[in-house]
Scaffold this active site. Structure first.
Site, PDB file in Angstrom:
ATOM      1  N   GLY A 174       0.822  -1.210   0.000  1.00  0.00           N
ATOM      2  CA  GLY A 174       0.000   0.000   0.000  1.00  0.00           C
ATOM      3  C   GLY A 174       0.848   1.248   0.000  1.00  0.00           C
ATOM      4  CG  ASN A 175      -0.376   4.636  -1.565  1.00  0.00           C
ATOM      5  OD1 ASN A 175      -1.065   5.475  -1.004  1.00  0.00           O
ATOM      6  ND2 ASN A 175      -0.802   3.948  -2.623  1.00  0.00           N
ATOM      7  NE  ARG A 176       5.281   6.827   4.401  1.00  0.00           N
ATOM      8  CZ  ARG A 176       5.524   6.277   5.587  1.00  0.00           C
ATOM      9  NH1 ARG A 176       4.640   6.377   6.557  1.00  0.00           N
ATOM     10  NH2 ARG A 176       6.653   5.631   5.805  1.00  0.00           N
ATOM     11  CB  SER A 177      -2.717   8.237  -0.456  1.00  0.00           C
ATOM     12  OG  SER A 177      -3.765   9.146  -0.693  1.00  0.00           O
TER      13      SER A 177
END
Ligand code: CTP
Length: 427
Positions: free
Chosen positions: A232-235
């Protein structure tokens, strides 16, 4: 419903809602009329009232007579600190049927029943609330709540279209539990989110996006590794949600494709929840079929595991197994490609975001060309920047070489600049 991009629905004719410049009294906060009509969601308007009064607004509650069956007059009077009347025959010497509307900076009707929408659309003046709606020249927000069948009925659709054409903001009801065991579209959005719409409308923006259908993607995709793990990512989704919120407050109909966002649902946006890049692609391609513009604010994973393990990967072996990856489709580039080829319905304006850590502008320009979009909002990301923070700063690059600097400020302000640029291209 208006034609895509029709400007006819937007401005509100002279004498319509929002015809006058927002008034502000010097001594106290903005004057808000809270209209309450007879829906079970009337109790939620108490929370909206509190949010308005606690943030310095002077609120006059004008319920319909039938609304008092749900929440009584003493509640409205005590929470607002103002007298409450439903008819035009109380305090006649103060001419309330005219003065309340004339003196308002904003009228918000929450909940707005099918009946009150119909009476407002027809211009009836059979109680204090409908009189107020006829005399108000300030912005008017309706937050409808009713059963799905009533919302979808052609009569209600026509009344909503009429009110929008006159400049009112009619926010789409949310989907969820209705009275009794029913679920569907028709639920009053979260009072906190209706309050946000009111706050944005009072900030002086006109309903200049009325009649436009806009798609926003938000959040960050998750690419499943096994049933418990993902890439995933930090958005956080804050910027995409700010885009949706500001567009609703400016009158647009918004579809918000949200990837793994845990923020409150913005009032008035049609929310489509997704998890992975492939799901996001399907949802966006479906939503853009009938839209004027799309803004891809989501952080989409470029790669996903080639295979998703059906059971949890165990740490039995001494060395971890590598996870082979495959490339995800580039949705933004695909939209640009579809529009160039002209063989699929595509919005007239395509906006991308670029998250960059180094060589921000040079990378941004290259990305704009590569993706074939009209505008690219380039922002620097990294520790403490952009992700999860309420503020953002960016440079918007245009396909024709424009460059607009947006100084650091609330993500809503950045969103408004993006919509200004989109509206200019659609005009
Ligand atoms: N985007 C997309 N599909 C992808 C990747 C990105 O639609 N598979 C969109 C994003 O929503 C954003 C824009 O493309 O609007 C740029 O995303 P970004 O992550 O900055 O760029 P990438 O294309 O991933 O390029 P790179 O990783 O090389 O920076």
């Amino acid at each position: 419903m208006p034609e895509a991009g029709s400007r006819e629905e937007g401005r509100g004719p002279a004498g319509g809602y929002g015809a006058a410049e927002p008034r502000r009294s010097g001594r106290r906060g903005p004057s808000v009329v809270l209209g309450v009509s007879a829906g079970i969601a009337a109790y939620k308007a108490c929370e909206l009232l509190r949010l308005l009064t606690e943030s310095g607004h002077h609120v006059r509650v004008v319920p319909t007579g039938e609304a008092l069956r749900f929440v009584g007059e003493p509640t409205w009077a005590a929470l607002s600190g103002n007298p409450v009347a439903t008819g035009v025959w109380d305090s006649v010497h103060e001419v309330p049927h005219v003065r309340i509307g004339q003196g308002a900076d904003l009228v918000v009707v929450a909940p707005a029943t099918a009946d009150v929408l119909a009476r407002a659309a027809c211009g009836l003046a059979d109680d204090l609330l409908t009189n107020t709606l006829l005399t108000a020249r300030c912005p008017v927000v309706f937050a409808p709540a009713m059963h799905t069948e009533m919302w979808e009925h052609p009569a209600t659709r026509a009344n909503v279209a009429t009110l929008r054409r006159r400049g009112a903001i009619v926010i789409e009801p949310a989907v969820g539990r209705l009275t009794g065991a029913d679920t569907g579209r028709g639920r009053l959005p979260d009072p906190g989110e209706i309050f946000e719409v009111c706050r944005r409308v009072l900030s002086g923006r006109r309903a200049d996006l009325t009649g436009l259908r806009l798609v926003v993607s938000a959040g960050g995709t998750r690419e499943a590794v096994d049933p418990v793990r993902f890439l995933g990512n930090r958005s956080s989704g804050l910027q995409g949600y700010a885009l949706a919120r500001t567009a609703v407050a400016r009158g647009a109909q918004v579809t918000l494709v949200a990837a793994n966002v845990t923020l409150p649902d913005p009032a008035g946006a049609t929310l489509v929840r997704v998890e992975s890049a492939l799901e996001l692609r399907d949802a966006v391609l479906e939503a853009v079929k009938e839209s004027d513009a799309v803004v891809m604010a989501a952080a989409v994973a470029d790669f996903r595991p080639a295979a998703r393990s059906g059971s949890k990967i165990k740490k039995s072996s001494a060395e971890p197994e590598p996870i082979p990856l495959v490339k995800n489709p580039d949705i933004l580039a695909e939209l640009g490609e579809r529009r160039r080829e002209g063989n699929a319905p595509c919005p007239r304006v395509i906006v991308g975001f670029a998250a960059e850590t180094d060589d921000v502008l040079a990378n941004g320009r290259a990305k704009l060309a590569r993706k074939g979009c009209d505008l690219l909002v380039v922002n620097q990301v990294g520790e403490g920047l952009a992700f999860g923070t309420p503020d953002n700063a960016a440079v918007v690059l245009g396909a024709e070489g424009e460059r607009v600097e947006i100084p650091r400020g609330p993500k809503e302000d950045l969103a408004d600049v993006v919509w200004d640029l989109v509206a200019r291209r659609l005009a």
